[in-house]
Design an enzyme around this catalytic site. Structure first.
Site, PDB file in Angstrom:
ATOM      1  N   GLY A  12       3.522  -4.582  -2.257  1.00  0.00           N
ATOM      2  CA  GLY A  12       3.216  -5.814  -2.979  1.00  0.00           C
ATOM      3  C   GLY A  12       2.365  -6.815  -2.234  1.00  0.00           C
ATOM      4  CG  MET A  91       1.604   3.684  -6.774  1.00  0.00           C
ATOM      5  SD  MET A  91      -0.193   3.794  -6.532  1.00  0.00           S
ATOM      6  CE  MET A  91      -0.409   2.803  -5.059  1.00  0.00           C
ATOM      7  CG  HIS A 110      -9.633   2.240  -7.298  1.00  0.00           C
ATOM      8  ND1 HIS A 110      -8.586   3.135  -7.439  1.00  0.00           N
ATOM      9  CD2 HIS A 110     -10.610   2.898  -6.627  1.00  0.00           C
ATOM     10  CE1 HIS A 110      -8.928   4.280  -6.879  1.00  0.00           C
ATOM     11  NE2 HIS A 110     -10.148   4.160  -6.384  1.00  0.00           N
TER      12      HIS A 110
HETATM   13  C1  GAR Z   1      -3.480  -1.146  -2.711  1.00  0.00           C
HETATM   14  O1  GAR Z   1      -4.366  -0.695  -1.715  1.00  0.00           O
HETATM   15  C2  GAR Z   1      -4.070  -0.896  -4.087  1.00  0.00           C
HETATM   16  O2  GAR Z   1      -5.452  -1.097  -4.137  1.00  0.00           O
HETATM   17  C3  GAR Z   1      -3.728   0.558  -4.293  1.00  0.00           C
HETATM   18  O3  GAR Z   1      -2.431   0.687  -3.756  1.00  0.00           O
HETATM   19  C4  GAR Z   1      -2.216  -0.286  -2.743  1.00  0.00           C
HETATM   20  C5  GAR Z   1      -0.976  -1.086  -3.057  1.00  0.00           C
HETATM   21  O4  GAR Z   1      -0.637  -1.970  -2.027  1.00  0.00           O
HETATM   22  N1  GAR Z   1      -3.831   0.921  -5.673  1.00  0.00           N
HETATM   23  C6  GAR Z   1      -4.237   2.118  -6.089  1.00  0.00           C
HETATM   24  O5  GAR Z   1      -4.529   3.035  -5.350  1.00  0.00           O
HETATM   25  C7  GAR Z   1      -4.327   2.284  -7.606  1.00  0.00           C
HETATM   26  N2  GAR Z   1      -5.084   3.449  -7.947  1.00  0.00           N
HETATM   27  P1  GAR Z   1       0.269  -3.255  -2.272  1.00  0.00           P
HETATM   28  O6  GAR Z   1       1.546  -2.790  -2.955  1.00  0.00           O
HETATM   29  O7  GAR Z   1       0.565  -3.761  -0.878  1.00  0.00           O
HETATM   30  O8  GAR Z   1      -0.499  -4.252  -3.090  1.00  0.00           O
END
Ligand code: GAR
Length: 208
Positions: A12, A91, A110
């Site tokens: 998050g 996800m 992304h």
């Molecule tokens: C982030 O890097 C986001 O861009 C990626 O997951 C991570 C979540 O981190 N999202 C994807 O890959 C979607 N296809 P977070 O929970 O610390 O924000």
């Protein structure tokens, strides 16, 4: 004031960037009213409750079919009166129902420069592993609207990030978050809340 619902699955940090931006007045005309997680263990839920934001959990595996899950998530988001849904490290793939109920009102972050390293199977650390495998010198992040094509909706903002010698997927992920994701996601949300994003076909124009 637009009602923002943020969907999360993990740490998050993007949610935190949104909370911080709202607190420091960088998000005009928007308020995060609810955080929905696909994972009851997500640290993102603690970030929400620490900031007085209500939370909900919806897990794909609690539904027999994908259609039932899609239906339930759509109903949940409608019940929250969401004007904008933000996928901040969410996800689980969204279904047709939720995408059409919130057409042009779902923003995703992304961790690559779309159309590179995107689509099904490209999420989280995997995106950075692929970028390093390919040997690109620049990567970055993209904030975009969600449509029925995975990572294929109108692009709102992109920011490039340099790849350095010796980068590991973890090191690169952190740089992409710090230099790009945590900046462009709040910016895209703020632009949306101020009605400054014009969508023309599969493209956007920022009215500033
Ligand atoms: C982030 O890097 C986001 O861009 C990626 O997951 C991570 C979540 O981190 N999202 C994807 O890959 C979607 N296809 P977070 O929970 O610390 O924000």
């Amino acid at each position: 004031m637009k009602n923002i619902v943020v969907l999360v699955s993990g740490g998050g940090t993007n949610l935190q960037a949104l909370i911080d931006a709202e607190k420091s007045g960088l998000i005009n005309n928007g308020k995060i009213t609810c955080v929905v997680s696909s994972n009851p263990e997500a640290y993102a839920l603690k970030r929400a409750s620490d900031n007085g934001i209500s939370t909900d959990i919806i897990r794909r595996k609690d539904f027999k079919t994908f259609e039932e899950y899609d239906e339930k998530l759509t109903a949940l988001l409608i019940s929250k009166n969401a004007d904008l849904i933000v996928l901040a490290g969410f996800m689980t793939i969204l279904g047709k129902k939720v995408i059409s109920a919130f057409k042009n009102r779902i923003i995703n972050i992304h961790p690559a420069l779309i159309p590179s390293f995107c689509g099904e199977g490209f999420y989280g650390l995997k995106v950075h592993e692929k970028a390093l495998e390919k040997g690109v010198k620049l990567t970055g992040a993209t904030a975009h609207f969600v449509n029925e094509i995975c990572d294929g909706g109108p692009i709102i903002i992109q920011k490039a990030v340099e790849i350095k010698n010796g980068d590991t997927p973890e090191v690169l992920q952190k740089r992409v978050m710090e230099e790009a994701e945590w900046k462009i996601l709040p910016k895209a949300v703020s632009l949306f809340c101020e009605d400054k994003i014009k969508i023309i076909g599969n493209k956007t124009e920022i009215l500033e």
